[in-house]
Design a protein around this motif. Structure first.
Motif, PDB file in Angstrom:
ATOM      1  N   TRP A 146       0.849  -1.201   0.000  1.00 23.94           N
ATOM      2  CA  TRP A 146       0.000   0.000   0.000  1.00 23.94           C
ATOM      3  C   TRP A 146       0.884   1.251   0.000  1.00 23.94           C
ATOM      4  O   TRP A 146       0.758   2.121  -0.860  1.00 23.94           O
ATOM      5  N   HIS A 409      -8.510  -6.893  -6.453  1.00 29.66           N
ATOM      6  CA  HIS A 409      -7.125  -7.050  -6.904  1.00 29.66           C
ATOM      7  C   HIS A 409      -7.032  -7.961  -8.127  1.00 29.66           C
ATOM      8  O   HIS A 409      -6.128  -7.801  -8.954  1.00 29.66           O
ATOM      9  N   THR A 418      -5.572  -2.088 -15.518  1.00 30.92           N
ATOM     10  CA  THR A 418      -6.282  -1.521 -14.368  1.00 30.92           C
ATOM     11  C   THR A 418      -7.686  -1.099 -14.792  1.00 30.92           C
ATOM     12  O   THR A 418      -8.024  -1.112 -15.978  1.00 30.92           O
ATOM     13  N   GLY A 453      -5.547   1.798  -5.121  1.00 30.53           N
ATOM     14  CA  GLY A 453      -5.103   2.320  -6.405  1.00 30.53           C
ATOM     15  C   GLY A 453      -6.246   2.674  -7.328  1.00 30.53           C
ATOM     16  O   GLY A 453      -6.112   3.556  -8.183  1.00 30.53           O
ATOM     17  N   GLN A 458      -5.133   4.580 -11.002  1.00 27.68           N
ATOM     18  CA  GLN A 458      -3.808   4.026 -11.311  1.00 27.68           C
ATOM     19  C   GLN A 458      -3.833   3.335 -12.669  1.00 27.68           C
ATOM     20  O   GLN A 458      -4.772   2.604 -12.994  1.00 27.68           O
ATOM     21  N   TRP A 462      -1.120  -3.689 -10.638  1.00 27.92           N
ATOM     22  CA  TRP A 462      -0.584  -3.869  -9.290  1.00 27.92           C
ATOM     23  C   TRP A 462       0.565  -4.863  -9.297  1.00 27.92           C
ATOM     24  O   TRP A 462       0.529  -5.905  -9.963  1.00 27.92           O
ATOM     25  N   CYS A 468       1.712   1.645  -4.285  1.00 26.12           N
ATOM     26  CA  CYS A 468       0.781   2.315  -5.188  1.00 26.12           C
ATOM     27  C   CYS A 468       1.450   3.577  -5.745  1.00 26.12           C
ATOM     28  O   CYS A 468       2.305   4.183  -5.092  1.00 26.12           O
ATOM     29  N   TRP A 470       1.340   6.768  -5.796  1.00 25.14           N
ATOM     30  CA  TRP A 470       0.757   7.958  -5.178  1.00 25.14           C
ATOM     31  C   TRP A 470       1.206   9.241  -5.852  1.00 25.14           C
ATOM     32  O   TRP A 470       0.523  10.276  -5.755  1.00 25.14           O
TER      33      TRP A 470
END
Length: 610
Positions: A146, A409, A418, A453, A458, A462, A468, A470
């Motif tokens: 995370w 996920h 994503t 995310g 995002q 993943w 993530c 950010w």
């Protein structure tokens, strides 16, 4: 040893087998107990006896339970069981009921003191509930990635390092619960915890047992529920763990065709009473000892049907196990916990009470809704008119179970792209449609779950080794998307039209489900004091002065439009529309409103029923 618990263990009814087995601190040292009926000999070896198997030989009782008391053993010391198996092979095994374990690649169990006197969440525990008539907006996270400090695979973030940031993030985005991917001990980082070894052992990657307890306690005191992913179907084949534990298939099926799973793991033999007690106790352990508010059960399809294939028939023993487990867990915790099934099959009554013949789960992930919605949004809008039912079909079956709408996920890994990147079109088009489908998700009946995310749009899939992205919040499109996500979450949790009576047909009503020519959908969500009209347009064309039937008179005020400028949409301002209903019949409704509908967007209107 409590003989009533022992009897219940062998009857398949014990949900606190961790009180019998494992390494327990006593006034005289540590008491070790392990179930291995076919072993010829077992010694407990560890740091307390220099790993000498002659020092602490265990004694076997008539039930096949081996015990030993070690006076100089202490918390924090590592240990294993050296087992002379039924075949004569000598192996060193982890403790199936260990409460803590060494960090991989090491494999020993660790003596651990689970007593904790710093719990301050009793008020939360007293008031928690299943959320049937409450907002449930779940934030699914992988603890290790995370907010990962760096990309070194040997560096793990600890619970206390993300505790406050996670609480603030959940508050800001109006998440009601955090769901953590499995925290049971596991050997391979890339399995994300779904291939476990230690079912009672919190992974040493992220901190100690007490640090996890502090973490859960802090979330509860902030008003945030905590759910954990639990894997009751299969386990790793590693020789030091559960596989062929005493030289016989003690935990797995004896028949290889049933034992081997599609993940190159072993399937639990869910017909065995001892295995049932083991798994029920493991599930209860996290709720009892760590105060988790619920469990999301992984791969339930593979328990319902042999090898997860409907053509192989229903695994009746596994279904009976799930019924028993869910019934006992609900009974133990006064019906206040959530039990969630990840099940992609059409097997009926997954969320019906066990007393009514169901499996007894509280919720079921709606993977059909997820796949249909995302597949629809991948298509060029020109062709969407022939796939209108991809959006409408979910409401045809929705009331058959208590479904949960999820973008988990599983949808942002392994080349699937994503959520934002799945959308058709250009960069701007992708974000426009992502805002629209999230408006659809949060106004569709059912509880919500999003993977970390998703809320920042995002674009990179993943990766458990990386944090993530950010830094994306420095870019206007992602920052605006994040603000949209916050506003949408606020609208959802603050208005009972979107969650009260979620599973009653009275809370939802189509206005027009058949406007395929315009790729448009409209419906009403009904609340106590306010109703909401939701209009979705998955066409590249905006439609002005569109008429929609509504159920009541009054002023309809626009409370969210996905194309407002603050969300980086096509509109030049954020001025909400206001529509006054007139007494003209449209769409089978007695009244009508007229409004403008954005392209590749959604708009939500609120009317006060009073």
């Amino acid at each position: 040893m409590d003989q009533k618990k022992v009897q219940a263990f062998f009857e398949g009814n014990e949900i606190k087998a961790y009180d019998i087995f494992g390494a327990h601190l006593t006034k005289a040292g540590v008491h070790f107990a392990v179930y291995a009926p076919n072993a010829k000999n077992i010694s407990v070896i560890g740091a307390f006896n220099n790993w000498d198997d002659k020092e602490n030989t265990m004694k076997k009782d008539a039930h096949g339970i081996w015990e030993a008391d070690v006076s100089n053993a202490k918390p924090g010391q590592s240990y294993k069981y050296r087992i002379t198996q039924a075949t004569g092979t000598i192996v060193d095994k982890m403790d199936p009921y260990a409460f803590y374990s060494e960090l991989r690649p090491n494999t020993a169990s660790i003596i651990s003191d689970l007593s904790y006197d710093k719990w301050t969440d009793q008020k939360w525990l007293d008031q928690r509930n299943k959320g049937f008539d409450s907002p449930v907006n779940i934030y699914e996270i992988h603890v290790g990635s995370w907010k990962k400090p760096d990309e070194d695979p040997e560096t793990f973030v600890h619970y206390h390092e993300i505790e406050q940031d996670l609480i603030e993030h959940c508050k800001k985005h109006h998440f009601t619960h955090v769901e953590m991917m499995p925290l049971c001990e596991y050997p391979f980082d890339g399995s994300w915890g779904y291939q476990c070894t230690g079912y009672f052992s919190s992974t040493s990657r992220y901190g100690t047992n007490h640090e996890l307890m502090h973490f859960v306690n802090a979330l509860h005191n902030a008003g945030i529920g905590v759910i954990m992913d639990f894997v009751p179907v299969h386990f790793v084949k590693d020789n030091y763990a559960l596989a062929m534990y005493d030289g016989t298939p003690l935990y797995e099926y004896a028949k290889p065709a049933d034992a081997y799973s599609q993940w190159d793991t072993y399937n639990f033999d869910l017909w065995k009473e001892e295995v049932r007690s083991f798994l029920m106790s493991a599930a209860n352990f996290w709720i009892d000892i760590y105060h988790f508010d619920g469990l999301r059960m992984d791969a339930i399809s593979n328990a319902i049907f042999w090898q997860g294939d409907k053509r192989n028939g229903v695994n009746e023993g596994a279904c009976n196990f799930m019924k028993r487990m869910n019934f006992n867990l609900h009974k133990e915790h006064d019906g206040k916990i959530m039990l969630i099934a990840e099940d992609s099959t059409d097997f009926p009554n997954v969320t019906r009470s066990t007393l009514d013949g169901g499996l007894g789960f509280d919720y079921k992930w709606d993977l059909g809704w997820m796949n249909d919605t995302l597949n629809y949004c991948k298509k060029d809008p020109i062709y969407r008119q022939w796939h209108q039912n991809s959006i409408t079909f979910s409401m045809a079956y929705f009331y058959s179970e208590r479904f949960m709408n999820v973008f988990s996920h599983d949808e942002v890994v392994h080349g699937k792209a994503t959520i934002v990147d799945k959308m058709w079109g250009s960069y701007e088009d992708k974000f426009a449609q992502a805002r629209a489908i999230y408006a659809y998700m949060f106004t569709h009946p059912g509880k919500k779950l999003n993977f970390m995310g998703n809320e920042i749009g995002q674009l990179r899939e993943w990766d458990e080794t990386k944090s993530c992205d950010w830094f994306l919040l420095e870019y206007p499109m992602h920052d605006a998307f994040n603000h949209f996500f916050q506003d949408l979450g606020k609208l959802y949790v603050e208005n009972d039209a979107f969650w009260k009576n979620d599973y009653s047909p009275e809370s939802f009503e189509w206005i027009d489900a058949d406007n395929a020519t315009h790729n448009m959908f409209s419906y009403i969500r009904k609340g106590t004091d306010k109703d909401y009209v939701i209009i979705l347009n998955f066409s590249t064309n905006p439609y002005d002065h569109q008429q929609f039937g509504v159920a009541s008179m009054g002023e309809y005020k626009e409370v969210l439009n996905t194309e407002w400028s603050k969300y980086n949409g096509n509109y030049k301002d954020d001025k909400p529309q206001k529509c006054h209903a007139v007494r003209l019949s449209r769409n089978g409704k007695p009244f009508m409103i007229e409004c403008n509908v954005p392209s590749l967007g959604a708009t939500i209107f609120e009317v006060n029923k009073k």
